[in-house]
Scaffold this active site. Sequence first.
Site, PDB file in Angstrom:
ATOM      1  N   ASP A   1     -11.397  -0.398   2.050  1.00 14.68           N
ATOM      2  CA  ASP A   1     -11.300   0.212   3.367  1.00 14.68           C
ATOM      3  C   ASP A   1     -12.059  -0.708   4.328  1.00 14.68           C
ATOM      4  O   ASP A   1     -12.819  -1.576   3.893  1.00 14.68           O
ATOM      5  CB  ASP A   1     -11.921   1.615   3.325  1.00 14.68           C
TER       6      ASP A   1
ATOM      7  N   ASP B   1     -13.517   0.275   8.023  1.00 19.69           N
ATOM      8  CA  ASP B   1     -14.612   0.912   8.743  1.00 19.69           C
ATOM      9  C   ASP B   1     -15.565   1.610   7.777  1.00 19.69           C
ATOM     10  O   ASP B   1     -15.154   2.468   7.004  1.00 19.69           O
ATOM     11  CB  ASP B   1     -14.064   1.941   9.746  1.00 19.69           C
TER      12      ASP B   1
END
Length: 219
Positions: free
Chosen positions: A8, A10
């Site tokens: 991922d 963020d």
Amino acid sequence: MIKGFIFDLDGVITDTAELHYEAWKKLSDEMGWHFDRELNEKLRGISRMDSIKVIMDHNHVSLADDVIVELATKKNDIYVNSLESMTPDDYLPGAKELLTHLRQEGFLVALGSASKNAIKVLQQLKAMHYFDVIGDGNSVAKSKPAPDIFLYASEKLKLQPSNCVVFEDAEKGIDAAIAGGFHSVGIGPEERVGHAELRFNTMKEATYFEVRSFFSDFF
């Protein structure tokens, strides 16, 4: 055997959460909507359109679809403008080191992010060369907790989900990894990502050696 890693963006590679918060806060203030950090936590890991619907539901607001799209676009413009301030100094501690180590060890690496601005963020960080595949909010229709973005990434890497480890900082992201049949590493508190196979409080703790040691049966 573990052959690939999917990250991922963020909260894992870098922390754009504050920039997102400020953009949503500015939009909400202009609209006269309530928005605070507690509500912001519910947006972690989900798409822009899903996020604005969460904010609207919280404020008991109903708007026409075209207005919702217009407001979501306005928020994104605020956010994208703020990205210009990002530099290669904005990796989360430990993230760049892990990516570098995985490259040295010859693993395949993909991004699996709900963000439609992921490439811009990676360019600001000068991180594009770490990734074989970029899966972002433009890659699939269904966002997390659907496993689609991770399945997209593993397919492009030409690997089965069971051959990949997903790094996530969001509850819905871990849900997506589990649903897709991936190994999972959670970054963050127990109450948020404790259902991952392996959890670290921060990326700095999530070294290649720690991950390899835990998943030793799969290397």
